[in-house]
Design an enzyme around this catalytic site. Structure first.
Site, PDB file in Angstrom:
ATOM      1  N   GLU A  53       0.874  -1.162   0.000  1.00 39.50           N
ATOM      2  CA  GLU A  53       0.000   0.000   0.000  1.00 39.50           C
ATOM      3  C   GLU A  53       0.916   1.218   0.000  1.00 39.50           C
ATOM      4  O   GLU A  53       1.776   1.341   0.884  1.00 39.50           O
ATOM      5  CB  GLU A  53      -0.860  -0.035   1.277  1.00 39.50           C
ATOM      6  CG  GLU A  53      -1.916   1.033   1.286  1.00 39.50           C
ATOM      7  CD  GLU A  53      -2.807   0.954   2.529  1.00 39.50           C
ATOM      8  OE1 GLU A  53      -2.785  -0.078   3.227  1.00 39.50           O
ATOM      9  OE2 GLU A  53      -3.514   1.936   2.787  1.00 39.50           O
TER      10      GLU A  53
ATOM     11  N   ARG B  36       4.667 -12.785   9.863  1.00 34.81           N
ATOM     12  CA  ARG B  36       5.407 -11.585   9.515  1.00 34.81           C
ATOM     13  C   ARG B  36       6.726 -11.532  10.302  1.00 34.81           C
ATOM     14  O   ARG B  36       6.874 -12.168  11.334  1.00 34.81           O
ATOM     15  CB  ARG B  36       4.571 -10.348   9.776  1.00 34.81           C
ATOM     16  CG  ARG B  36       4.259 -10.104  11.246  1.00 34.81           C
ATOM     17  CD  ARG B  36       3.151  -9.077  11.442  1.00 34.81           C
ATOM     18  NE  ARG B  36       3.571  -7.747  11.063  1.00 34.81           N
ATOM     19  CZ  ARG B  36       3.007  -7.041  10.080  1.00 34.81           C
ATOM     20  NH1 ARG B  36       2.029  -7.546   9.374  1.00 34.81           N
ATOM     21  NH2 ARG B  36       3.429  -5.832   9.797  1.00 34.81           N
TER      22      ARG B  36
ATOM     23  N   LYS C  76       4.207   0.373   9.899  1.00 37.42           N
ATOM     24  CA  LYS C  76       4.247   1.635   9.172  1.00 37.42           C
ATOM     25  C   LYS C  76       3.696   2.772  10.015  1.00 37.42           C
ATOM     26  O   LYS C  76       4.229   3.876  10.007  1.00 37.42           O
ATOM     27  CB  LYS C  76       3.426   1.508   7.895  1.00 37.42           C
ATOM     28  CG  LYS C  76       4.271   1.294   6.656  1.00 37.42           C
ATOM     29  CD  LYS C  76       3.411   1.404   5.441  1.00 37.42           C
ATOM     30  CE  LYS C  76       3.322   0.091   4.719  1.00 37.42           C
ATOM     31  NZ  LYS C  76       2.271   0.060   3.715  1.00 37.42           N
TER      32      LYS C  76
HETATM   33  P1  ATP Z   1       2.280  -2.324   8.323  1.00 37.73           P
HETATM   34  O1  ATP Z   1       1.589  -3.345   9.158  1.00 37.73           O
HETATM   35  O2  ATP Z   1       3.679  -2.016   8.739  1.00 37.73           O
HETATM   36  O3  ATP Z   1       1.474  -1.079   8.112  1.00 37.73           O
HETATM   37  P2  ATP Z   1       1.321  -3.419   5.917  1.00 37.73           P
HETATM   38  O4  ATP Z   1       1.130  -4.868   5.962  1.00 37.73           O
HETATM   39  O5  ATP Z   1       0.110  -2.596   6.050  1.00 37.73           O
HETATM   40  O6  ATP Z   1       2.463  -3.007   6.919  1.00 37.73           O
HETATM   41  P3  ATP Z   1       1.610  -3.281   3.108  1.00 37.73           P
HETATM   42  O7  ATP Z   1       2.137  -2.185   2.268  1.00 37.73           O
HETATM   43  O8  ATP Z   1       0.176  -3.603   3.003  1.00 37.73           O
HETATM   44  O9  ATP Z   1       2.017  -2.960   4.592  1.00 37.73           O
HETATM   45  O10 ATP Z   1       2.478  -4.598   2.893  1.00 37.73           O
HETATM   46  C1  ATP Z   1       2.800  -5.126   1.635  1.00 37.73           C
HETATM   47  C2  ATP Z   1       3.131  -6.574   1.790  1.00 37.73           C
HETATM   48  O11 ATP Z   1       4.212  -6.755   2.693  1.00 37.73           O
HETATM   49  C3  ATP Z   1       1.958  -7.352   2.342  1.00 37.73           C
HETATM   50  O12 ATP Z   1       1.823  -8.536   1.602  1.00 37.73           O
HETATM   51  C4  ATP Z   1       2.343  -7.624   3.765  1.00 37.73           C
HETATM   52  O13 ATP Z   1       1.779  -8.825   4.193  1.00 37.73           O
HETATM   53  C5  ATP Z   1       3.874  -7.689   3.692  1.00 37.73           C
HETATM   54  N1  ATP Z   1       4.461  -7.308   4.970  1.00 37.73           N
HETATM   55  C6  ATP Z   1       4.266  -6.173   5.663  1.00 37.73           C
HETATM   56  N2  ATP Z   1       4.939  -6.186   6.831  1.00 37.73           N
HETATM   57  C7  ATP Z   1       5.590  -7.375   6.885  1.00 37.73           C
HETATM   58  C8  ATP Z   1       6.462  -8.021   7.837  1.00 37.73           C
HETATM   59  N3  ATP Z   1       6.788  -7.426   8.990  1.00 37.73           N
HETATM   60  N4  ATP Z   1       6.929  -9.254   7.544  1.00 37.73           N
HETATM   61  C9  ATP Z   1       6.618  -9.849   6.391  1.00 37.73           C
HETATM   62  N5  ATP Z   1       5.814  -9.317   5.457  1.00 37.73           N
HETATM   63  C10 ATP Z   1       5.293  -8.100   5.690  1.00 37.73           C
HETATM   64 MG    MG Z   2      -1.469  -3.832   4.483  1.00 42.20          MG
END
Ligand code: ATP
Ligand code: MG
Length: 577
Positions: A50, A275, A285
């Site tokens: 995102e 994760r 984030k």
């Molecule tokens: P955050 O929880 O930090 O806001 P997010 O999951 O909302 O992160 P996205 O931009 O939606 O951030 O993530 C893109 C991809 O990266 C998704 O498939 C998500 O599952 C993966 N991802 C995000 N954080 C992690 C992590 N700590 N470990 C592994 N994969 C991750």
């Molecule tokens: Mg997300």
């Protein structure tokens, strides 16, 4: 300075071949699919960020996994921006994400997609659900919808608008799209089951009204689809085979499957993995945005940050991050990985590739009284004992040099073997010196200079008579030294898990005030004048350093210490054995 051309960046691993990867449960699933021919031998994954922040090391795990699977199974991996939430900084975030994925060593060719490109199709799918009686326009407020939803132990209640006719729903949804209603007046909901044990299945919202312009679609839309509705359909449109996401989406899988089944569309398989969490930092984030917005750090690319741009600036290499992501493997249960393992992977890589140089962080002047004034010796020094091809360089030696303040003690305790009054030590690649006198500031008593003598017969670092010294110090010739600033880093937080806050404390309460130390009077060997950002050096005995890509100037060089030489991970492993 070195025999090798140091202006070229370090070589990348051979990505097309791929390293030997330990097996994990997702590979196991894919191997089985290959055998049964479930996807016709195809593997097609995607990385779906995102664009509402910069990528962090947790994202790197997902990137390495998705792009790595595509590489190893000769498949494809798409880069898809999940941009259903219009945000202001979107363009900056999109650009940074692309730069980071590329820097990690992956390529999406022309497969750069945006969920917003599918808005027309998604609207059509929503209409199909309405026509089939599987979705309805609800006019409850957000608060009421929440109250009607029920709890884990109590079923929800049906909205009084749930039984609207198909015609009325079509009419209202069209008027929602046409901008006839205020934000929050109506939403489109799936008609599933308000008593479903999985709360996500209790008539989830599919569309909401938001009169906010979008960076790609402008003012064309004032209704935006929700994540759960958009995600499965984007996967389907792109004919993804394995839709890999993190564990918190396990409960959403039922909805993922429901939407695609109702619409009878191509149906990828969602697979969840744990994760990445890292000790002494945060990987959310929302929290990282706060660190930036509240000026706890200098920006997204502050070298203390766990963002890809931060660790790149700090001097991490893509190879070390890919290697780390392979080593930690995949699990179905959340855990915290020791940041020492990440640093261990980094040292392993830097140790192989970084040329050795000498730099003094906290200089103490040494005058060698019996060395001729104005004379310079050019001494041979090894560029990298780990790399036989790295060759030699020459470093200048003269009457006045700098050594590390820590390497001298006027009254040394028992176990201190370095320089002290009357004691002889070796200067790396140079001579034996003996301390004869200590010069102090008469006002403050601070040691300002050492007077030493050297033994010309020990050139190169060995005494012909076989006498030994107990310490070898690094040094820099005063007349030839470059003045530089060096920035030393420590963990961003003092607490192993800063997410776990107690006594109503905010996670920022655990920020490490010593995470950054700036040393502005460092003396470096002259060859470092050619150093360029992205090229790592080992300052002997001190750690790995890299030119700061942002703040370094030709007349004022700035170096970041990427990591020290002390390998806490290796020590932990040894103790465990
Ligand atoms: P955050 O929880 O930090 O806001 P997010 O999951 O909302 O992160 P996205 O931009 O939606 O951030 O993530 C893109 C991809 O990266 C998704 O498939 C998500 O599952 C993966 N991802 C995000 N954080 C992690 C992590 N700590 N470990 C592994 N994969 C991750
Ligand atoms: Mg997300």
């Amino acid at each position: 300075m070195a025999s090798k051309d140091q202006s070229t960046p370090p070589p990348a691993d051979n990505l097309t071949k791929g390293p030997t990867v330990p097996s994990n449960f997702i590979r196991f699933i894919i191997d089985e699919d290959m055998e049964t021919g479930k996807w016709g031998g195809r593997v097609h994954t995607r990385f779906p960020p995102e664009p509402n922040g910069y990528l962090h090391i947790g994202h790197a795990k997902s990137i390495c996994l998705n792009f790595g699977l595509a590489r190893d199974y000769r498949g494809l991996c798409n880069l898809r921006f999940d941009d259903t939430n219009p945000t202001k900084e979107e363009i900056e975030y999109v650009e940074s994400i692309k730069e980071d994925v590329r820097w990690l060593g992956y390529d999406w060719d022309d497969r750069e997609y945006y969920a917003s490109d599918y808005f027309d199709q998604l609207y059509g799918f929503a209409m199909s659900l309405i026509r089939a009686g599987n979705a309805y326009v609800d006019s409850l407020s957000a608060d009421e919808i929440r109250k009607y939803r029920g709890t884990l132990t109590e079923p929800g209640r049906e909205s009084p608008y749930r039984e609207r006719s198909v015609e009325e729903n079509i009419d209202l949804f069209q008027r929602m799209k046409d901008g006839q209603f205020e934000d929050g007046a109506h939403v489109l909901r799936a008609k599933i089951d308000m008593a479903a044990p999985n709360i996500i299945m209790r008539d989830p919202t599919l569309y909401r009204i938001r009169h906010v312009p979008h960076h790609r679609t402008g003012d064309r839309w004032c209704i935006y689809p929700m994540y759960d509705f958009t995600h499965c359909l984007s996967d389907s449109i792109e004919r993804i085979t394995h839709s890999i996401c993190t564990l918190e989406f396990e409960n959403n899988r039922e909805l993922y499957d429901w939407v695609l089944n109702q619409l009878e569309l191509y149906h990828p398989q969602q697979i969840e993995f744990a994760r990445l969490n890292l000790s002494y930092t945060v990987l959310s984030k929302r929290k990282l945005i706060r660190l930036v917005d509240e000026d706890h750090v200098s920006g997204w690319d502050d070298p203390r940050m766990p963002t890809i741009s931060g660790i790149r600036r700090r001097g991490y290499t893509p190879e070390s991050i890919r290697n780390f992501c392979e080593r930690i493997g995949l699990a179905k249960r959340d855990s915290i990985v020791d940041i020492a393992l990440l640093e261990h992977c980094l040292r392993e890589d830097l140790n192989r590739r970084a040329p050795r140089v000498m730099g003094v962080l906290r200089p103490l002047k040494v005058v060698i009284e019996n060395y001729p004034e104005g004379h310079v010796d050019m001494l041979d020094a090894l560029n990298n004992p780990e790399d036989p091809d790295a060759g030699m360089r020459q470093v200048p030696f003269s009457r006045e040099i700098y050594i590390e303040r820590d390497d001298f003690m006027e009254e040394p305790p028992k176990k201190f073997f370095r320089l002290a009054p009357g004691r002889e030590v070796r200067l790396r690649y140079a001579f034996f010196i003996t301390c004869r006198d200590v010069v102090k500031d008469s006002a403050t008593g601070e040691i300002v200079e050492l007077r030493c003598t050297y033994d010309p017969a020990t050139r190169g670092g060995d005494a012909p008579d076989g006498r030994k010294v107990k310490a070898t110090l690094h040094w820099v010739s005063a007349a030839h030294a470059i003045n530089a600033e060096c920035r030393l880093y420590d963990h961003l937080f003092t607490k192993e898990n800063p997410n776990e806050t107690a006594e109503g404390k905010d996670f920022t309460a655990y920020l490490n005030p010593d995470a950054l130390e700036i040393l502005s009077d460092c003396k470096l060997e002259p060859g470092l004048l050619q150093a360029t950002s992205g090229f790592p050096y080992q300052f002997e005995r001190l750690g790995y350093f890299v030119v700061d890509a942002k703040d370094s100037r030709e007349d004022r060089m700035v170096f970041n210490r990427t990591v020290t030489l002390r390998d806490t991970w290796a020590r932990i492993q040894k103790r465990r054995k």
